[in-house]
Scaffold this active site. Structure first.
Site, PDB file in Angstrom:
ATOM      1  N   ARG A  53      40.180  28.507  41.910  1.00 53.44           N
ATOM      2  CA  ARG A  53      40.168  30.116  42.303  1.00 53.44           C
ATOM      3  C   ARG A  53      40.632  30.704  41.000  1.00 53.44           C
ATOM      4  NH1 ARG A  53      44.566  30.665  40.217  1.00 53.44           N
ATOM      5  NH2 ARG A  53      44.431  32.836  40.936  1.00 53.44           N
ATOM      6  N   GLY A  54      40.539  32.177  40.936  1.00 51.94           N
ATOM      7  CA  GLY A  54      40.637  32.935  39.648  1.00 51.94           C
ATOM      8  C   GLY A  54      39.152  33.295  39.157  1.00 51.94           C
ATOM      9  N   ALA A  55      38.971  34.634  38.961  1.00 58.89           N
ATOM     10  CA  ALA A  55      37.561  34.933  38.595  1.00 58.89           C
ATOM     11  C   ALA A  55      36.823  34.404  37.461  1.00 58.89           C
ATOM     12  CB  ALA A  55      37.733  36.469  38.417  1.00 58.89           C
ATOM     13  N   ARG A  89      32.112  33.093  47.169  1.00 53.29           N
ATOM     14  CA  ARG A  89      32.733  34.192  47.547  1.00 53.29           C
ATOM     15  C   ARG A  89      32.447  35.349  47.076  1.00 53.29           C
ATOM     16  NH1 ARG A  89      38.917  32.522  45.371  1.00 53.29           N
ATOM     17  NH2 ARG A  89      39.343  34.368  46.658  1.00 53.29           N
ATOM     18  N   GLN A 191      49.873  32.266  45.407  1.00 52.83           N
ATOM     19  CA  GLN A 191      49.344  31.884  44.119  1.00 52.83           C
ATOM     20  C   GLN A 191      50.492  32.260  42.918  1.00 52.83           C
ATOM     21  OE1 GLN A 191      47.529  33.661  46.276  1.00 52.83           O
ATOM     22  NE2 GLN A 191      45.369  33.400  45.824  1.00 52.83           N
ATOM     23  N   ASP A 232      39.292  40.776  39.523  1.00 49.65           N
ATOM     24  CA  ASP A 232      38.130  40.226  40.015  1.00 49.65           C
ATOM     25  C   ASP A 232      36.718  40.800  39.540  1.00 49.65           C
ATOM     26  OD1 ASP A 232      40.846  39.080  41.518  1.00 49.65           O
ATOM     27  OD2 ASP A 232      39.151  37.535  41.544  1.00 49.65           O
ATOM     28  N   ASN A 242      41.366  43.675  42.686  1.00 51.17           N
ATOM     29  CA  ASN A 242      42.377  42.325  42.359  1.00 51.17           C
ATOM     30  C   ASN A 242      43.102  41.851  43.647  1.00 51.17           C
ATOM     31  OD1 ASN A 242      43.511  40.753  40.435  1.00 51.17           O
ATOM     32  ND2 ASN A 242      45.167  41.739  40.670  1.00 51.17           N
ATOM     33  N   LYS A 243      43.958  41.041  43.659  1.00 48.36           N
ATOM     34  CA  LYS A 243      44.406  40.208  44.765  1.00 48.36           C
ATOM     35  C   LYS A 243      45.260  41.446  45.698  1.00 48.36           C
ATOM     36  CE  LYS A 243      44.268  37.146  45.638  1.00 48.36           C
ATOM     37  NZ  LYS A 243      43.300  36.829  46.561  1.00 48.36           N
TER      38      LYS A 243
END
Ligand SMILES: CSC[C@H]1O[C@H](OP(=O)(O)O)[C@H](O)[C@@H]1O
Length: 338
Positions: A53-55, A89, A191, A232, A242-243
């Site tokens: 995960r993570g853009a 995603r 995370q 993201d 973002n998150k």
């Protein structure tokens, strides 16, 4: 031996087996394990299930997965695998950027080796961008007592190697500035507590995990000198997805005069998305709020249910922060300020 930045990559090509290799991030910080697969479907599932995960890491993983899928021929590549990876995603635009790059390259009818090399070049470019971001970001973060708050994980695990938001912290530390990091745990997938704290500990950087709800209170007490987060997707007007929780951070930061920086490579910018309200926000399973992956005292990984009952309203994985709430967006191409 230190595990992480530059000794491993979040995703890479595994030459011996001719497959894609990735760090299984759901096991961290309890276990550091890498998965290797020659099946592009396993790679797509790794993105969907947040093994990776993570853009930027998502983008590079899709690039390697598509290189793997190329062996099934051009028609299946275009008709099945490109849509399959694009559907993994919805929010991180890096995924779509990587799919576009690999699709454009495939039109030259490359060999499988050339497709693998193109995916590797894509991943390398992300790492180079992150290193440039880090150097620039460090100048902004060298304020006050260098007490930096971060949310979610935008370190090497999220960005192939080196990291985006966290790379500025690495630069500060290596410049002898002794940064201290408040690490938001980042519910529900944690995370921050699981990944960012682990990465910083591997680097010997002093950090403390805190509840997401503690962030505003730390700012109110004057204990935060700067905030830095990843992204993201950044819309054409500078709004940042973002998150979940990032928007609330920006409100508290504005209230308390704390500078807030967003660090992202140019592959996270989406000029076709005119404003933040156009960014698709991923809605994940409600069970993520009621269950947690953990390790019991015997050392085995367990999934525990934290609420016996309870109906989850919703579980948006991201939110959108208006550009006006951000002090500056830092990319490898430069700094963008409202
Ligand atoms: C360097 S991009 C990191 C970015 O991605 C995270 O989302 P997720 O863990 O769901 O992939 C989070 O938004 C981070 O800021």
């Amino acid at each position: 031996m230190r595990v992480g930045r530059s000794s491993y990559r979040a995703v890479s090509w595994h030459l011996e087996s001719g497959g894609v290799q990735w760090v299984e991030q759901r096991l961290l910080p309890h276990r550091f394990e890498q998965v290797v697969s020659r099946n592009p479907e396993d790679v797509a599932v790794a993105i969907e299930s947040m093994q990776v995960r993570g853009a930027p890491t998502i983008g590079a993983t899709a690039a390697y997965g598509l290189a793997l899928a190329w062996k099934e021929g051009k028609e299946r590549f275009n008709e099945f695998w490109l849509p399959r990876f694009r559907a993994t995603r919805p929010t991180a635009v890096n995924l779509f950027h990587a799919c576009d790059v690999m699709q454009l390259y495939s039109e030259q009818n490359p060999t499988i080796t050339q497709m693998i090399e193109r995916a590797g070049a894509y991943a390398d470019a992300e790492v180079m961008a992150n290193r440039k971001i880090g150097a620039c970001l460090a100048e902004f973060l060298a304020v006050g007592e260098r007490r930096i708050l971060t949310h979610c994980n935008a370190g090497w695990l999220a960005a192939v190697d080196w990291g985006t938001a966290t790379s500025g912290i690495y630069h500060l530390a290596h410049a002898g500035e002794n940064p201290f990091v408040w690490v938001d745990e980042t519910r529900p997938r944690l995370q921050g507590a699981r990944l960012t704290a682990w990465e910083l500990n591997q680097e010997g950087i002093d950090c403390r995990i805190q509840a997401d709800g503690a962030a505003a209170w730390m700012m109110a007490q004057g204990r935060v000198d700067a905030i830095v987060v990843g992204a993201d997707r950044i819309a054409a007007n500078g709004d940042v997805a973002n998150k979940i929780g990032t928007y609330a951070l920006s409100l508290a930061a504005k209230e308390h005069g704390v500078p807030m920086y967003v660090a992202a490579p140019s592959s996270t910018f989406d000029p076709a998305c005119l404003k933040g309200s156009n960014i698709p926000i991923e809605e994940r399973e409600g069970s993520e709020l009621l269950e947690m992956d953990g390790m019991d005292r015997a050392g085995s990984i367990q999934q525990i249910r934290i609420a016996a009952t309870g109906v989850v309203a919703n579980n948006p994985a991201f939110d959108v922060t208006p550009f006006g709430n951000i002090t500056a967006v830092v990319s490898e191409l430069g700094v963008w300020q409202p």
